[in-house]
Design an enzyme around this catalytic site. Structure first.
Site, PDB file in Angstrom:
ATOM      1  N   ASP A 133     -17.233 -30.072 -32.426  1.00 41.95           N
ATOM      2  CA  ASP A 133     -17.727 -30.930 -31.359  1.00 41.95           C
ATOM      3  C   ASP A 133     -17.437 -32.358 -31.803  1.00 41.95           C
ATOM      4  OD1 ASP A 133     -19.260 -31.396 -28.881  1.00 41.95           O
ATOM      5  OD2 ASP A 133     -20.695 -32.360 -30.211  1.00 41.95           O
ATOM      6  N   SER A 134     -17.677 -33.323 -30.906  1.00 40.65           N
ATOM      7  CA  SER A 134     -17.490 -34.715 -31.306  1.00 40.65           C
ATOM      8  C   SER A 134     -18.616 -35.183 -32.232  1.00 40.65           C
ATOM      9  CB  SER A 134     -17.459 -35.598 -30.062  1.00 40.65           C
ATOM     10  OG  SER A 134     -18.713 -35.528 -29.411  1.00 40.65           O
TER      11      SER A 134
ATOM     12  N   CYS B 200     -22.626 -30.988 -21.195  1.00 40.08           N
ATOM     13  CA  CYS B 200     -22.199 -31.654 -22.433  1.00 40.08           C
ATOM     14  C   CYS B 200     -23.184 -31.174 -23.474  1.00 40.08           C
ATOM     15  CB  CYS B 200     -22.266 -33.173 -22.281  1.00 40.08           C
ATOM     16  SG  CYS B 200     -22.117 -34.050 -23.859  1.00 40.08           S
TER      17      CYS B 200
ATOM     18  N   CYS C 119     -17.716 -27.909 -27.377  1.00 38.67           N
ATOM     19  CA  CYS C 119     -17.554 -29.232 -26.782  1.00 38.67           C
ATOM     20  C   CYS C 119     -16.978 -29.022 -25.396  1.00 38.67           C
ATOM     21  CB  CYS C 119     -16.598 -30.056 -27.642  1.00 38.67           C
ATOM     22  SG  CYS C 119     -16.167 -31.634 -26.898  1.00 38.67           S
TER      23      CYS C 119
HETATM   24  N1  DGL Z   1     -20.533 -32.983 -26.790  1.00 43.69           N
HETATM   25  C1  DGL Z   1     -19.267 -33.071 -26.173  1.00 43.69           C
HETATM   26  C2  DGL Z   1     -19.228 -32.342 -24.845  1.00 43.69           C
HETATM   27  O1  DGL Z   1     -19.846 -31.289 -24.758  1.00 43.69           O
HETATM   28  C3  DGL Z   1     -18.587 -34.428 -26.197  1.00 43.69           C
HETATM   29  C4  DGL Z   1     -19.441 -35.603 -25.957  1.00 43.69           C
HETATM   30  C5  DGL Z   1     -18.738 -36.904 -26.270  1.00 43.69           C
HETATM   31  O2  DGL Z   1     -18.402 -37.124 -27.439  1.00 43.69           O
HETATM   32  O3  DGL Z   1     -18.522 -37.706 -25.336  1.00 43.69           O
HETATM   33  O4  DGL Z   1     -18.578 -32.744 -23.913  1.00 43.69           O
END
Ligand code: DGL
Length: 265
Positions: A13-14, A186, A76
């Site tokens: 994930d980020s 998200c 993610c």
């Molecule tokens: N948590 C990630 C997602 O589910 C990315 C969120 C991000 O870094 O903007 O989209």
């Protein structure tokens, strides 16, 4: 053919968002070995271009491939929406994107109107709308981008006035649509559930991680890829920046014992 059963499952994930998925999968599959990568240097992914996201995605997949993973969980939504199709055939292991299988499941529920809170990049891709309508063309979908929520969560600021004001604004816009359910599209957003559920009943919100974990377990089992260890598996966490902050923010969902290691930074 080599037996891959006890090779690790990779997660990425980020940042801390994917921990909401990790927690669910670990609960269902405690004997697996896990490697988690949080790209905290490059977050928020939701504000990046598809080209940038593809570069990050490939670097992380290459990193996880070197760790001999048997599967990678794209915990993610943003990369599942923007990168998955472009790299899904390039690696020799199973890849599980979060949006596609979960949307398939949700589209079979008796729902008329579904709201989606997600990042800019996910909303711009309309991946949720497309996947929900594949099985149920009559379902109405409203996708709303919530830039800012990811940083609130990464900074552990869920209970601040700023967070509340931002959540209130987006909820007002969403409630005008009168959705039956709202998908937290998200993986960072379930951290905001306490605040969100002051504005609508908790059952309205769908945390995709819960269904996703069941889908992953079933699929690994069908491919005879589950671990055969009869003891709790190992877990290794890596981040590309700020390991202390990551460990602290993640603790709302999962207690990470050792400080995450730095990689790809
Ligand atoms: N948590 C990630 C997602 O589910 C990315 C969120 C991000 O870094 O903007 O989209």
């Amino acid at each position: 053919m080599t037996n891959l059963n006890n090779n690790p499952i990779g997660f990425f994930d980020s940042g801390v968002g994917g921990v909401t998925v990790f927690e669910q999968v670990k609960k269902l599959l405690p004997n697996e070995n896990y490697i988690y990568f949080g790209d905290t240097k490059n977050m928020p992914y939701g504000e990046k271009t598809p080209e940038q996201l593809l570069v990050f995605g490939r670097d992380i997949f290459d990193f996880l491939q070197k760790k001999n993973v048997k599967a990678v969980i794209m915990a993610c939504n943003t990369t599942s929406a923007v990168v998955y199709d472009k790299i899904k055939d390039d690696y020799p292991f199973e890849i599980y994107p979060i949006i596609q299988p979960v949307a398939r499941h949700i589209s079979k529920l008796p729902l008329k109107k579904v709201g989606v809170f997600a990042t800019h990049a996910t909303v711009n891709s309309h991946c949720y709308r497309t996947e929900l309508k594949k099985n149920n063309p009559n379902i109405e979908v409203k996708e709303i981008a919530c830039p800012g929520w990811v940083k609130i969560v990464e900074n552990g600021e869920e209970n601040t006035d700023f967070a509340l004001a931002s959540v209130k604004e987006k909820m007002a816009e969403m409630l005008e649509f009168s959705p039956d359910r709202i998908i937290l599209g998200c993986t960072h957003y379930p951290y905001l559930l306490n605040v969100l559920s002051t504005l609508a009943p908790r059952e309205v919100f769908i945390n995709p991680s819960i269904e996703f974990a069941h889908i992953i377990k079933e699929d690994l089992a069908s491919k005879n890829l589950l671990s055969n260890q009869d003891y709790e598996g190992s877990e290794e966490f890596y981040v590309s920046a700020n390991p202390e902050k990551f460990q602290k923010s993640a603790s709302l969902f999962y207690e990470i014992k050792d400080l995450p290691k730095l990689a790809l930074n």
